[in-house]
Design a protein around this motif. Sequence first.
Motif, PDB file in Angstrom:
ATOM      1  N   ILE A 192      60.277  20.667  43.986  1.00 42.50           N
ATOM      2  CA  ILE A 192      59.934  21.570  45.100  1.00 42.50           C
ATOM      3  C   ILE A 192      58.910  20.844  45.974  1.00 42.50           C
ATOM      4  O   ILE A 192      58.072  20.101  45.455  1.00 42.50           O
ATOM      5  CB  ILE A 192      59.279  22.877  44.566  1.00 42.50           C
ATOM      6  CG1 ILE A 192      60.187  23.585  43.559  1.00 42.50           C
ATOM      7  CG2 ILE A 192      58.902  23.828  45.707  1.00 42.50           C
ATOM      8  CD1 ILE A 192      59.500  24.740  42.807  1.00 42.50           C
ATOM      9  N   LYS A 234      56.700  21.683  49.977  1.00 42.32           N
ATOM     10  CA  LYS A 234      56.573  22.429  51.228  1.00 42.32           C
ATOM     11  C   LYS A 234      56.898  21.564  52.436  1.00 42.32           C
ATOM     12  O   LYS A 234      57.181  22.069  53.512  1.00 42.32           O
ATOM     13  CB  LYS A 234      55.085  22.822  51.392  1.00 42.32           C
ATOM     14  CG  LYS A 234      54.696  24.159  50.869  1.00 42.32           C
ATOM     15  CD  LYS A 234      53.235  24.403  51.251  1.00 42.32           C
ATOM     16  CE  LYS A 234      52.808  25.801  50.908  1.00 42.32           C
ATOM     17  NZ  LYS A 234      51.419  26.072  51.261  1.00 42.32           N
ATOM     18  N   CYS A 277      64.167  21.626  46.323  1.00 36.88           N
ATOM     19  CA  CYS A 277      64.047  22.895  47.041  1.00 36.88           C
ATOM     20  C   CYS A 277      62.926  22.788  48.061  1.00 36.88           C
ATOM     21  O   CYS A 277      61.813  22.333  47.720  1.00 36.88           O
ATOM     22  CB  CYS A 277      63.670  24.031  46.091  1.00 36.88           C
ATOM     23  SG  CYS A 277      64.745  24.212  44.690  1.00 36.88           S
ATOM     24  N   HIS A 278      63.182  23.246  49.282  1.00 36.56           N
ATOM     25  CA  HIS A 278      62.120  23.280  50.293  1.00 36.56           C
ATOM     26  C   HIS A 278      61.435  24.638  50.268  1.00 36.56           C
ATOM     27  O   HIS A 278      62.075  25.676  50.415  1.00 36.56           O
ATOM     28  CB  HIS A 278      62.691  23.018  51.693  1.00 36.56           C
ATOM     29  CG  HIS A 278      61.628  23.047  52.751  1.00 36.56           C
ATOM     30  ND1 HIS A 278      61.809  23.618  53.978  1.00 36.56           N
ATOM     31  CD2 HIS A 278      60.357  22.587  52.740  1.00 36.56           C
ATOM     32  CE1 HIS A 278      60.697  23.495  54.689  1.00 36.56           C
ATOM     33  NE2 HIS A 278      59.801  22.878  53.951  1.00 36.56           N
ATOM     34  N   GLY A 279      60.126  24.632  50.070  1.00 34.33           N
ATOM     35  CA  GLY A 279      59.368  25.884  50.068  1.00 34.33           C
ATOM     36  C   GLY A 279      58.112  25.698  49.254  1.00 34.33           C
ATOM     37  O   GLY A 279      57.785  24.579  48.836  1.00 34.33           O
ATOM     38  N   SER A 280      57.415  26.813  49.034  1.00 29.34           N
ATOM     39  CA  SER A 280      56.174  26.738  48.264  1.00 29.34           C
ATOM     40  C   SER A 280      56.454  26.919  46.780  1.00 29.34           C
ATOM     41  O   SER A 280      57.335  27.688  46.402  1.00 29.34           O
ATOM     42  CB  SER A 280      55.217  27.846  48.712  1.00 29.34           C
ATOM     43  OG  SER A 280      54.138  27.911  47.806  1.00 29.34           O
ATOM     44  N   GLU A 288      56.910  30.270  45.159  1.00 26.11           N
ATOM     45  CA  GLU A 288      58.222  30.936  45.059  1.00 26.11           C
ATOM     46  C   GLU A 288      58.970  30.467  43.806  1.00 26.11           C
ATOM     47  O   GLU A 288      60.202  30.555  43.741  1.00 26.11           O
ATOM     48  CB  GLU A 288      59.075  30.604  46.286  1.00 26.11           C
ATOM     49  CG  GLU A 288      58.468  30.992  47.617  1.00 26.11           C
ATOM     50  CD  GLU A 288      59.239  30.336  48.762  1.00 26.11           C
ATOM     51  OE1 GLU A 288      60.262  30.901  49.176  1.00 26.11           O
ATOM     52  OE2 GLU A 288      58.837  29.252  49.206  1.00 26.11           O
ATOM     53  N   ARG A 341      61.767  32.610  42.248  1.00 25.64           N
ATOM     54  CA  ARG A 341      63.046  32.653  42.966  1.00 25.64           C
ATOM     55  C   ARG A 341      63.865  31.373  42.739  1.00 25.64           C
ATOM     56  O   ARG A 341      65.047  31.431  42.429  1.00 25.64           O
ATOM     57  CB  ARG A 341      62.793  32.854  44.469  1.00 25.64           C
ATOM     58  CG  ARG A 341      64.045  32.936  45.295  1.00 25.64           C
ATOM     59  CD  ARG A 341      63.751  33.434  46.695  1.00 25.64           C
ATOM     60  NE  ARG A 341      62.987  32.507  47.523  1.00 25.64           N
ATOM     61  CZ  ARG A 341      63.509  31.457  48.148  1.00 25.64           C
ATOM     62  NH1 ARG A 341      64.796  31.166  48.015  1.00 25.64           N
ATOM     63  NH2 ARG A 341      62.762  30.674  48.913  1.00 25.64           N
ATOM     64  N   PHE A 342      63.206  30.221  42.858  1.00 20.34           N
ATOM     65  CA  PHE A 342      63.927  28.950  42.684  1.00 20.34           C
ATOM     66  C   PHE A 342      64.504  28.849  41.268  1.00 20.34           C
ATOM     67  O   PHE A 342      65.633  28.408  41.079  1.00 20.34           O
ATOM     68  CB  PHE A 342      62.999  27.752  42.950  1.00 20.34           C
ATOM     69  CG  PHE A 342      62.553  27.611  44.386  1.00 20.34           C
ATOM     70  CD1 PHE A 342      63.479  27.703  45.427  1.00 20.34           C
ATOM     71  CD2 PHE A 342      61.226  27.374  44.716  1.00 20.34           C
ATOM     72  CE1 PHE A 342      63.085  27.559  46.758  1.00 20.34           C
ATOM     73  CE2 PHE A 342      60.821  27.227  46.040  1.00 20.34           C
ATOM     74  CZ  PHE A 342      61.751  27.330  47.065  1.00 20.34           C
ATOM     75  N   ASP A 347      53.697  22.343  55.441  1.00 24.91           N
ATOM     76  CA  ASP A 347      55.017  22.773  55.900  1.00 24.91           C
ATOM     77  C   ASP A 347      54.977  22.909  57.414  1.00 24.91           C
ATOM     78  O   ASP A 347      54.552  23.940  57.954  1.00 24.91           O
ATOM     79  CB  ASP A 347      55.422  24.102  55.259  1.00 24.91           C
ATOM     80  CG  ASP A 347      56.868  24.455  55.603  1.00 24.91           C
ATOM     81  OD1 ASP A 347      57.463  23.763  56.467  1.00 24.91           O
ATOM     82  OD2 ASP A 347      57.399  25.409  55.013  1.00 24.91           O
ATOM     83  N   SER A 372      56.692  26.028  59.400  1.00 26.09           N
ATOM     84  CA  SER A 372      56.286  27.441  59.480  1.00 26.09           C
ATOM     85  C   SER A 372      54.763  27.597  59.416  1.00 26.09           C
ATOM     86  O   SER A 372      54.046  26.668  59.020  1.00 26.09           O
ATOM     87  CB  SER A 372      56.919  28.249  58.337  1.00 26.09           C
ATOM     88  OG  SER A 372      56.297  27.916  57.134  1.00 26.09           O
ATOM     89  N   ASP A 408      48.462  30.090  46.659  1.00 23.86           N
ATOM     90  CA  ASP A 408      49.705  29.551  46.093  1.00 23.86           C
ATOM     91  C   ASP A 408      49.502  29.153  44.632  1.00 23.86           C
ATOM     92  O   ASP A 408      50.381  29.375  43.787  1.00 23.86           O
ATOM     93  CB  ASP A 408      50.173  28.319  46.887  1.00 23.86           C
ATOM     94  CG  ASP A 408      50.903  28.696  48.169  1.00 23.86           C
ATOM     95  OD1 ASP A 408      51.010  29.894  48.477  1.00 23.86           O
ATOM     96  OD2 ASP A 408      51.371  27.773  48.870  1.00 23.86           O
TER      97      ASP A 408
END
Length: 312
Positions: A54, A56, A77-80, A83, A86-87, A131, A134, A220
């Motif tokens: 993962i 960001k 996976c792109h994101g924090s 999360e 969810r991942f 990131d 966003s 986070d």
Amino acid sequence: MPQVFSHTTVLLEEAVTSLVTDPSGFYVDGTFGRGGHSERILRELDAQGRLMAIDKDPEAIAHARERFADEPRFSICHGSFSELDRFVADAGMTGKVSGILLDLGVSSPQLDDPERGFSFLNDGPLDMRMDTSSGESAAEWINRAPEEEIADVIYHYGEERFSRRMAKAIVAAREEEPITTTARLSKIIAEANPRWEKGKNPATRAFQGIRIHVNRELEDIEQVLEKSLEALAIGGHLVVISFHSLEDRLVKRFIRKYVKGDEHLPPGIPVTDDMLNQRLNSGGKAIKASKAEVDANPRSRSAVMRVAVKKA
Ligand SMILES: C[S@@+](CC[C@H](N)C(=O)[O-])C[C@H]1O[C@@H](n2cnc3c(N)ncnc32)[C@H](O)[C@@H]1O
């Protein structure tokens, strides 16, 4: 030719040895960066093993896609990492993860590339977002936030005692003209700092504070730590490398909380293990970089690695 910025991985052997207990397991590298830990984890896994990474940062994601394009055991996976639930659920692995690694903070490419706006040494647009796709940039925040909020961020996240003077100077300067570059912000902060520490840029602490705020770094971390409890399999390892005391305090407290369990149960009732909520075993003492590593990579000087093992 575009400049290439690289990252020297910290506590590489120590982290991967603590993390990988089953070569056929499913692992999460929550902070891909430039993939130093990921590459070493993949080397420890057999053909059944899997690694989900993962990050960001869109640049880290692009790097991962290119570097591991031919690696079927790897996904990104792109994101924090906040999360994580969810991942991991999307991969169908909730409660089955063999190990989670978090190598916190920013990567060297983020710090060294002036265009990313983290650096007080090289001028660039005042951004500071990991990131870039966003959220609010440092410039957007610093030009609109109330003086008191700026002072609080610099004080709490930068641990800077001259935070009030700095916030005042920032607000006065932005009234003349919006602050849009790292060089201008660094100059304003340095001029408001009456006591320069030897060998340390006078804007270091304030920049750290603003970066932590812009990226919601501590929020986070709190979230991913709690979520790791549901993601990990029993016996799965959580390995976290921190780079400053605010991060390490959260990790230390989290591990202590779930090793000791609930200490506030009503008196006079029989207490079962279940009620105590002791969900972790400690993985031993905090580990620091060796002298040889610190000599070779000064950034490793402040690294502290903690390990916990999911118990229930
Ligand atoms: C210290 S670097 C990791 C370096 C990596 N272990 C390596 O060896 O190349 C930290 C990375 O974590 C990412 N990061 C920090 N906080 C994050 C978060 N909350 N969610 C996802 N990625 C994050 C940063 O964008 C950065 O790329």
